[in-house]
Design a protein around this motif. Structure first.
Motif, short mmCIF file in Angstrom:
data_model
loop_
_atom_site.label_atom_id
_atom_site.label_comp_id
_atom_site.label_asym_id
_atom_site.label_seq_id
_atom_site.Cartn_x
_atom_site.Cartn_y
_atom_site.Cartn_z
N ILE A 196 -37.63 26.55 -1.63
CA ILE A 196 -37.15 25.17 -1.81
C ILE A 196 -36.50 24.66 -0.53
O ILE A 196 -36.75 23.53 -0.09
N MET A 197 -35.66 25.50 0.06
CA MET A 197 -34.97 25.09 1.30
C MET A 197 -35.98 24.89 2.43
O MET A 197 -35.83 23.99 3.25
N GLU A 199 -38.97 23.81 2.13
CA GLU A 199 -39.74 22.59 1.92
C GLU A 199 -38.91 21.32 2.04
O GLU A 199 -39.42 20.28 2.45
N GLU A 200 -37.63 21.39 1.67
CA GLU A 200 -36.85 20.16 1.54
C GLU A 200 -35.68 20.02 2.52
O GLU A 200 -35.19 18.92 2.73
N THR A 201 -35.25 21.13 3.09
CA THR A 201 -34.02 21.08 3.88
C THR A 201 -34.17 20.30 5.18
O THR A 201 -33.21 19.67 5.65
N ALA A 202 -35.36 20.31 5.77
CA ALA A 202 -35.54 19.61 7.05
C ALA A 202 -35.23 18.12 6.91
O ALA A 202 -34.48 17.55 7.72
N ASP A 203 -35.78 17.47 5.89
CA ASP A 203 -35.50 16.04 5.66
C ASP A 203 -34.04 15.83 5.28
O ASP A 203 -33.41 14.83 5.65
N TYR A 204 -33.51 16.76 4.51
CA TYR A 204 -32.11 16.71 4.08
C TYR A 204 -31.18 16.74 5.29
O TYR A 204 -30.21 15.97 5.39
N LEU A 205 -31.50 17.62 6.24
CA LEU A 205 -30.65 17.75 7.43
C LEU A 205 -30.74 16.53 8.33
O LEU A 205 -29.77 16.20 9.04
#
Length: 276
Positions: A196-197, A199-205
């Motif tokens: 999950i991280m 796949e999604e953490t890059a945009d989140y950061l």
């Protein structure tokens, strides 16, 4: 040689008539000086009585502060409110009702205590900016943001899956850059969370780093605001504006403040044209 006494009847008569006149003038001048002196003493007594009453009020206020938890623990917003209350109620009321008992230095000091560059206002605004910065994101968002300082999502995933030994570059001058990341990498997370991280953490950061820039801009804004306050203070202090106002001007300002306070014209949105 013996100097004969001047026996001229005219001279003798002049001396006789002028002596009482001189004594009368001196007595009159003395009574006038005495009257002026007593009047100045009365004015001084009134001024000292007024100052004594102010000191008693200050003493009562300080005693109340001590009872509530000690001197020095009073909040800056309470201190600023007290200063403003003293200026807009006590001083303005006194300048209207007892103008002769109010010194210009008291007015000037009162303005200094409520001005933009007053210590209480500066510390209050610093505290409020800090509250905003401390709460600008949720705590868990702050944790993720700090742990990914100097580390890409790809590096995190690789280290979690142990595909290779990732060696991070230590950045000099910022221990938090390294410490939070190293603590973070001591933990082994589940494959589901790693996926999950990944796949999604890059945009989140990207969003958290945008917030970081906003936080930095807020600090710069705070500093610009305080520097602008200093400019206002220096401009008015140099010209001694408070000392140049007549007491009638101050009385008028007091009435103006009281009238505007009863309206919504001084609200933040109306005063600064800020959309609600």
């Amino acid at each position: 040689a013996v100097i004969e006494e001047n026996k001229d009847p005219a001279t003798k008569e002049l001396k006789t008539t002028s002596q009482p006149t001189c004594n009368k003038d001196r007595s009159k001048a003395y009574r006038k000086r005495k009257k002026e002196f007593l009047k100045s003493l009365e004015q001084r007594v009134k001024l000292l009585e007024s100052e004594n009453q102010d000191l008693k009020s200050d003493n009562e206020r300080l005693q109340q502060i001590i009872k509530q938890g000690g001197l020095g623990k009073i909040s800056f917003d309470s201190k600023l409110k007290e200063n403003e209350d003293y200026m807009y109620n006590n001083i303005f009321k006194k300048v209207k009702n007892e103008p002769d008992n109010l010194r210009h230095t008291m007015i000037q000091q009162a303005y200094e205590n409520i001005g933009e560059f007053s210590p209480a206002r500066i510390e209050l605004v610093k505290k409020q900016f800090k509250e905003i910065l401390d709460n600008i994101v949720a705590f868990d968002t702050k944790v993720i943001h700090c742990c990914f300082k100097g580390m890409t999502v790809k590096e995190f995933v690789q280290k979690q899956r142990r595909k290779r030994n990732i060696k991070f570059i230590r950045k000099k001058g910022d221990n938090s850059y390294n410490a939070a990341r190293e603590i973070f990498n001591e933990y082994k997370f589940s494959d589901e969370m790693v996926n999950i991280m990944g796949e999604e953490t890059a945009d989140y950061l990207k969003l958290t780093r945008k917030i970081q820039k906003i936080a930095q801009q807020l600090v710069q804004l705070r500093n610009d605001l305080i520097n602008t306050w200093k400019g206002i203070h220096d401009e008015t202090h140099e010209k001694d504006c408070a000392l140049n106002f007549s007491k009638q001007d101050l009385a008028n300002m007091g009435d103006l403040y009281a009238r505007l306070k009863e309206t919504d014209l001084l609200t933040t949105h109306n005063a600064w044209n800020i959309p609600k």
